[in-house]
Design an enzyme around this catalytic site. Sequence first.
Site, mmCIF file in Angstrom:
data_model
loop_
_atom_site.group_PDB
_atom_site.id
_atom_site.type_symbol
_atom_site.label_atom_id
_atom_site.label_comp_id
_atom_site.label_asym_id
_atom_site.label_seq_id
_atom_site.Cartn_x
_atom_site.Cartn_y
_atom_site.Cartn_z
ATOM 1 N N THR A 178 0.810 -1.225 0.000
ATOM 2 C CA THR A 178 0.000 0.000 0.000
ATOM 3 C C THR A 178 0.841 1.272 0.000
ATOM 4 O O THR A 178 2.034 1.263 0.291
ATOM 5 C CB THR A 178 -0.927 0.032 1.231
ATOM 6 O OG1 THR A 178 -0.131 0.117 2.411
ATOM 7 C CG2 THR A 178 -1.821 -1.189 1.297
ATOM 8 N N ASP A 179 0.140 2.376 -0.307
ATOM 9 C CA ASP A 179 0.764 3.695 -0.184
ATOM 10 C C ASP A 179 0.535 4.209 1.243
ATOM 11 O O ASP A 179 0.004 3.490 2.096
ATOM 12 C CB ASP A 179 0.212 4.656 -1.244
ATOM 13 C CG ASP A 179 -1.296 4.877 -1.141
ATOM 14 O OD1 ASP A 179 -1.902 4.585 -0.080
ATOM 15 O OD2 ASP A 179 -1.884 5.347 -2.137
ATOM 16 N N TYR A 180 0.898 5.449 1.492
ATOM 17 C CA TYR A 180 0.765 6.001 2.846
ATOM 18 C C TYR A 180 -0.678 6.146 3.301
ATOM 19 O O TYR A 180 -0.961 6.226 4.487
ATOM 20 C CB TYR A 180 1.485 7.347 2.947
ATOM 21 C CG TYR A 180 2.980 7.207 2.839
ATOM 22 C CD1 TYR A 180 3.703 6.570 3.842
ATOM 23 C CD2 TYR A 180 3.659 7.678 1.732
ATOM 24 C CE1 TYR A 180 5.076 6.410 3.741
ATOM 25 C CE2 TYR A 180 5.034 7.523 1.621
ATOM 26 C CZ TYR A 180 5.736 6.891 2.629
ATOM 27 O OH TYR A 180 7.086 6.728 2.523
#
Length: 164
Positions: A38-40
């Site tokens: 995932t991203d942030y």
Amino acid sequence: MSQNQSPQLLPTGEIQNLPRLAFENWFEYAIRAHPHHTDYAGVVWHGSYLTWMEEARVECLRSIGIELADLVALGCDLPVVELSIRYHRPIKLGMAAIVKTRMVNVSGVKINWDYQIQSPNFQDLYVSAQVTLVAIDRERGKIMRQLPEAMKEALARLAAIGEK
């Protein structure tokens, strides 16, 4: 459409209208979105879906007796030469999903695969895709004239399973 509704993406015609073999059997591969996918914001990064699709394809081939290490030993590589992908809905951190894959057809040394990534209850479609692989002679770096015999036999078994 009201202001509270978000637009729904329609399936792409390129993916949905490709020629199909007569069989509909899918190989299913379970995944879960971990932090490194995932991203942030906790939304799965677009490239993670490609990794899951490749894992599903490798496991599907393994299920019919084709080990990629054996193909490499035979001097055969199967790179992706074409990819069409449609992101319908995001998968978020911690969510489970099912990657479904099936071989659509084999034309010479080209192998076409379909994919759908769905919720475990198959109610939500996250991704639909189509991938084309081509057999390459690793030593010469050129497209093979035909698939290795062991691979042709295994793919024929996969097609026979799908036609039942």
